[in-house]
Design a protein around this motif. Structure first.
Motif: not given
Length: 170
Positions: A78-83, A89-92, A96-99
């Motif tokens: 989840v954190f890898a996807i967020e990073i 720049n393909r999302g914010n 909260a997304d990770a959680a």
């Protein structure tokens, strides 16, 4: 999420500076990583080892360990996807997304645990009934006397009466 990573990076930089001051400037970045990650790794290993030794004594130890391992991998993913979203720049990039992603896993696992709990409960009840039925059949068979050619022994009370009557006949 971005702010959290920046705060963690600032903390790591501060620890790096403090350790460099303690051990002198002779420590390279690679040697610093060697020592710090080695110590963190072995402490984490000992903590995990202790927890696993406790869990392995529990009834559903394989399920518990599978959940812990999967949750750990899901957290990293989840954190890898967020990073990755922040880099491309393909999302914010938001915590909260990770959680919410981790909550999704927890909810699906809870549904799985509930369904498996129902199946396990049914399975154990059927197994207990079969065992109880088998036990009663065995106990009935044990109560039956074996068939033999020898005459059955008379009860002691009857024998004593017979002996008394035999004494009187003589």
């Amino acid at each position: 999420m971005k702010e959290l990573i920046l705060v963690l990076a600032a903390i790591v930089n501060e620890v790096h500076d403090v350790l460099n001051q303690l051990f002198g400037m002779s420590m390279t970045d690679k040697s610093l990583h060697f020592w710090v990650m080695g110590i963190i790794g072995i402490l984490l290993f000992l903590a995990v080892y202790l927890v696993i030794k406790i869990i392995e004594k529990m009834k559903f130890s394989a399920t518990i360990l599978s959940f812990v391992f999967t949750f750990t991998v899901m957290t990293v993913l989840v954190f890898a996807i967020e990073i990755q979203q922040a880099i491309t720049n393909r999302g914010n990039m938001e915590f909260a997304d990770a959680a919410m992603g981790l909550w999704g896993f927890i909810v699906f696992f809870a549904i799985y645990a509930l369904v498996m709990g129902v199946f396990y409960s049914i399975y154990t009840r059927i197994k207990k009934r079969k065992k109880a039925k088998k036990t009663t059949q065995v106990s009935i068979e044990e109560k039956r006397e074996p068939i033999s050619n020898e005459p059955a022994e008379e009860p002691a009370i009857y024998r004593s009466r017979v002996k008394k009557t035999n004494k009187f006949k003589k």
